[in-house]
Scaffold this active site. Structure first.
Site, PDB file in Angstrom:
ATOM      1  N   SER A 135       0.862  -1.174   0.000  1.00  0.00           N
ATOM      2  CA  SER A 135       0.000   0.000   0.000  1.00  0.00           C
ATOM      3  C   SER A 135       0.903   1.230   0.000  1.00  0.00           C
ATOM      4  O   SER A 135       1.643   1.452   0.956  1.00  0.00           O
ATOM      5  CB  SER A 135      -0.893  -0.035   1.246  1.00  0.00           C
ATOM      6  OG  SER A 135      -1.624   1.159   1.378  1.00  0.00           O
ATOM      7  N   LYS A 161      -1.122  -0.972  -4.404  1.00  0.00           N
ATOM      8  CA  LYS A 161      -2.296  -0.144  -4.069  1.00  0.00           C
ATOM      9  C   LYS A 161      -1.793   1.271  -3.851  1.00  0.00           C
ATOM     10  O   LYS A 161      -0.789   1.477  -3.168  1.00  0.00           O
ATOM     11  CB  LYS A 161      -2.952  -0.700  -2.803  1.00  0.00           C
ATOM     12  CG  LYS A 161      -3.867   0.259  -2.065  1.00  0.00           C
ATOM     13  CD  LYS A 161      -4.688  -0.473  -1.003  1.00  0.00           C
ATOM     14  CE  LYS A 161      -4.752   0.275   0.311  1.00  0.00           C
ATOM     15  NZ  LYS A 161      -5.535  -0.441   1.352  1.00  0.00           N
ATOM     16  N   LYS A 163      -2.871   5.248  -2.606  1.00  0.00           N
ATOM     17  CA  LYS A 163      -3.859   6.036  -1.874  1.00  0.00           C
ATOM     18  C   LYS A 163      -4.269   7.222  -2.757  1.00  0.00           C
ATOM     19  O   LYS A 163      -3.420   7.815  -3.444  1.00  0.00           O
ATOM     20  CB  LYS A 163      -3.242   6.547  -0.569  1.00  0.00           C
ATOM     21  CG  LYS A 163      -2.929   5.434   0.430  1.00  0.00           C
ATOM     22  CD  LYS A 163      -4.200   4.839   1.001  1.00  0.00           C
ATOM     23  CE  LYS A 163      -3.901   3.917   2.179  1.00  0.00           C
ATOM     24  NZ  LYS A 163      -5.143   3.397   2.790  1.00  0.00           N
ATOM     25  N   ASP A 188      -7.209   3.312  -3.081  1.00  0.00           N
ATOM     26  CA  ASP A 188      -7.920   3.381  -1.789  1.00  0.00           C
ATOM     27  C   ASP A 188      -8.131   4.844  -1.422  1.00  0.00           C
ATOM     28  O   ASP A 188      -7.172   5.603  -1.257  1.00  0.00           O
ATOM     29  CB  ASP A 188      -7.093   2.679  -0.703  1.00  0.00           C
ATOM     30  CG  ASP A 188      -7.830   2.575   0.630  1.00  0.00           C
ATOM     31  OD1 ASP A 188      -8.996   3.025   0.723  1.00  0.00           O
ATOM     32  OD2 ASP A 188      -7.233   2.038   1.587  1.00  0.00           O
ATOM     33  N   GLU A 213     -11.250   1.085  -3.504  1.00  0.00           N
ATOM     34  CA  GLU A 213     -11.526   0.820  -2.090  1.00  0.00           C
ATOM     35  C   GLU A 213     -12.119   2.039  -1.386  1.00  0.00           C
ATOM     36  O   GLU A 213     -11.574   3.138  -1.470  1.00  0.00           O
ATOM     37  CB  GLU A 213     -10.203   0.399  -1.428  1.00  0.00           C
ATOM     38  CG  GLU A 213     -10.334  -0.035   0.021  1.00  0.00           C
ATOM     39  CD  GLU A 213      -8.994  -0.520   0.598  1.00  0.00           C
ATOM     40  OE1 GLU A 213      -8.043  -0.750  -0.184  1.00  0.00           O
ATOM     41  OE2 GLU A 213      -8.896  -0.656   1.833  1.00  0.00           O
ATOM     42  N   ASP A 238     -13.959  -1.214   2.987  1.00  0.00           N
ATOM     43  CA  ASP A 238     -13.036  -1.398   4.109  1.00  0.00           C
ATOM     44  C   ASP A 238     -13.746  -0.849   5.350  1.00  0.00           C
ATOM     45  O   ASP A 238     -14.440  -1.592   6.069  1.00  0.00           O
ATOM     46  CB  ASP A 238     -11.711  -0.667   3.794  1.00  0.00           C
ATOM     47  CG  ASP A 238     -10.701  -0.658   4.940  1.00  0.00           C
ATOM     48  OD1 ASP A 238     -11.023  -1.092   6.052  1.00  0.00           O
ATOM     49  OD2 ASP A 238      -9.556  -0.184   4.733  1.00  0.00           O
ATOM     50  N   LYS A 262     -10.220  -6.812   7.879  1.00  0.00           N
ATOM     51  CA  LYS A 262      -9.199  -6.506   8.889  1.00  0.00           C
ATOM     52  C   LYS A 262      -9.761  -6.970  10.227  1.00  0.00           C
ATOM     53  O   LYS A 262     -10.836  -6.499  10.640  1.00  0.00           O
ATOM     54  CB  LYS A 262      -8.952  -4.999   8.984  1.00  0.00           C
ATOM     55  CG  LYS A 262      -8.276  -4.364   7.784  1.00  0.00           C
ATOM     56  CD  LYS A 262      -8.151  -2.855   7.980  1.00  0.00           C
ATOM     57  CE  LYS A 262      -7.507  -2.222   6.743  1.00  0.00           C
ATOM     58  NZ  LYS A 262      -7.593  -0.745   6.782  1.00  0.00           N
ATOM     59  N   GLY A 290      -4.473  -4.226   5.995  1.00  0.00           N
ATOM     60  CA  GLY A 290      -3.419  -4.034   6.993  1.00  0.00           C
ATOM     61  C   GLY A 290      -3.554  -2.690   7.658  1.00  0.00           C
ATOM     62  O   GLY A 290      -4.237  -1.796   7.145  1.00  0.00           O
TER      63      GLY A 290
HETATM   64  O1  OSB Z   1      -7.175   1.910   4.577  1.00  0.00           O
HETATM   65  O2  OSB Z   1      -6.133   0.129   4.263  1.00  0.00           O
HETATM   66  C1  OSB Z   1      -6.207   1.209   4.821  1.00  0.00           C
HETATM   67  C2  OSB Z   1      -3.067   1.822   6.930  1.00  0.00           C
HETATM   68  C3  OSB Z   1      -3.615   2.436   8.032  1.00  0.00           C
HETATM   69  C4  OSB Z   1      -4.970   2.673   8.053  1.00  0.00           C
HETATM   70  C5  OSB Z   1      -5.773   2.304   6.982  1.00  0.00           C
HETATM   71  C6  OSB Z   1      -5.235   1.663   5.880  1.00  0.00           C
HETATM   72  C7  OSB Z   1      -3.847   1.450   5.838  1.00  0.00           C
HETATM   73  C8  OSB Z   1      -3.148   0.859   4.713  1.00  0.00           C
HETATM   74  C9  OSB Z   1      -1.818   0.193   4.993  1.00  0.00           C
HETATM   75  O3  OSB Z   1      -3.529   0.952   3.570  1.00  0.00           O
HETATM   76  C10 OSB Z   1      -1.814  -1.259   4.724  1.00  0.00           C
HETATM   77  C11 OSB Z   1      -0.615  -1.953   5.332  1.00  0.00           C
HETATM   78  O4  OSB Z   1      -0.620  -2.252   6.543  1.00  0.00           O
HETATM   79  O5  OSB Z   1       0.343  -2.214   4.608  1.00  0.00           O
HETATM   80 MG    MG Z   2      -8.431   0.868   3.185  1.00  0.00          MG
END
Ligand code: OSB
Ligand code: MG
Length: 370
Positions: A135, A161, A163, A188, A213, A238, A262, A290
């Protein structure tokens, strides 16, 4: 298993690089480690609530309150049979899934160690290794993002992925797609859009993305169902999915075609498995999300992601993507086929480095049965 002692450690761990999302930018990751003791055994869990209430309302501060005032008293000195028994004991605590999930994880670790069985085995996982991705946070510019993605591809990550947020969406995704026409790519938004502003995302539908996402608010499943009719790319939820009941309703409403699971967000591994089972029956793909976990939470995520319904790569990256120094002795590494091995030892299968815990600890608390 009688819970004889509960220790809580509020950690602040420096990240290898800042991580920026639509809800903010962090340079350190906070979490609360939970250590349970009983019958001479020790189990560890991780509560993934961060410092700020950006992703969810829970913070390390609210989790500390809920853990010390409500969850710990509900189990300290009690004979807790299994995770279902734990959930029944804390059912009167409304919400606060991350706080509950941290304790449930420690209990799974403890029970696994008592039985000499791995968490993967206890959950019914089938794979020795799970497919993973990375991510990538918001970068200074589309060009900087392409560079960051290139570095992760070089390291062997087979799924990226990125953001996104309003004003940093289509151009970023197009730049990555142009540079890497064939990679597995997804975006995401972390709830940054409304049904109206999400119209700006329409060009994403032509970029061959695996999924989009959580574009809309966490409590807005209905508008996600309207948005999904406007996109051929699957919408993945999510933040909106806090239970198997939510997952069922999202599928009935056609609010998404994929679910990110999660354990922290849904109150623990038992609820995560329930969502997995429901989606598997419905033929809906799931993947393991994650929360920048330490080695403790990551071991739990790997075990969860080894279940057969996790057919898309998880947000479970190698240790060195997150931390220069982690709090487990084991370091998770990326295999050349973009998988990470699932721990096979009893319980979580990791050994906590108590020296590292002490180093990153900003607050601790020990509760002993009287
Ligand atoms: O939205 O998936 C998410 C990290 C912190 C809070 C929300 C998210 C995330 C990530 C990181 O996208 C995923 C990872 O742990 O590698
Ligand atoms: Mg997410």
């Amino acid at each position: 298993m009688i819970i004889e002692e509960i220790a809580l450690y509020h950690l602040r761990m420096p990240l290898v690089a800042p991580f920026e999302t639509s809800f903010g930018r962090i340079t350190d990751r906070e979490c609360i480690l939970i250590r349970l003791r009983g019958e001479g055994l020790t189990g560890w869990g991780e509560c993934v609530a961060d410092r700020d209430p950006g992703y969810a309302y829970e913070t390390a501060g609210t989790a500390w309150h809920i853990l010390t005032e409500f969850l710990a008293p509900a189990i300290l000195g009690q004979d807790v049979a299994d995770p279902a028994d734990f959930q029944a004991r804390v059912a009167r605590v409304r919400g606060h899934p991350m706080a509950k999930a941290g304790v449930e994880l420690a209990l799974w670790d403890l029970l696994g160690r008592r039985e000499g069985r791995s968490l993967r085995e206890l959950l019914g996982g089938r794979r020795d290794g799970v497919e993973v991705g990375v991510s990538v946070g918001l970068q200074a510019s589309p060009a900087a993002l392409v560079e960051a993605v290139a570095r992760y591809l070089d390291q062997g990550y087979g799924r990226i992925k990125i953001k996104i947020k309003p004003g940093r969406d289509v151009a970023d995704a197009e730049a990555v797609r142009r540079a890497f026409p064939h990679i597995r790519l997804q975006v995401d938004a972390n709830s940054a859009y409304t049904l109206k502003t999400a119209a700006a995302l329409r060009p994403l539908d032509d970029l061959d993305l695996l999924l989009i996402e959580q574009p809309l608010a966490e409590d807005d499943m209905w508008d996600h169902s309207k948005l999904q009719t406007q996109f051929s790319t699957p919408i993945c939820l999510d933040e909106s999915i806090l239970s198997a009941r939510h997952a069922q309703q999202a599928l009935e409403m056609k609010a998404c075609r994929v679910i990110n699971i999660k354990a922290g967000r849904v109150g623990g591994l038992s609820q995560a498995v329930a969502i997995h089972d429901l989606c598997r029956t419905a033929g809906v793909p799931v993947w393991c999300g994650g929360m920048l976990e330490t080695g403790v939470g990551r071991a739990g995520n790997l075990a969860l992601a080894s279940l057969p319904g996790f057919t898309l790569p998880g947000d479970i990256s190698a240790t060195d993507r997150y931390y220069r120094q982690d709090i487990t002795q084991e370091q998770f590494v990326l295999n050349p086929d973009s998988t990470i091995n699932v721990p096979s030892g009893p319980g979580l299968g990791v050994t906590v480095d108590e020296g590292a815990v002490a180093k990153f600890c900003v607050k601790q608390c020990l509760l002993v049965r009287s």
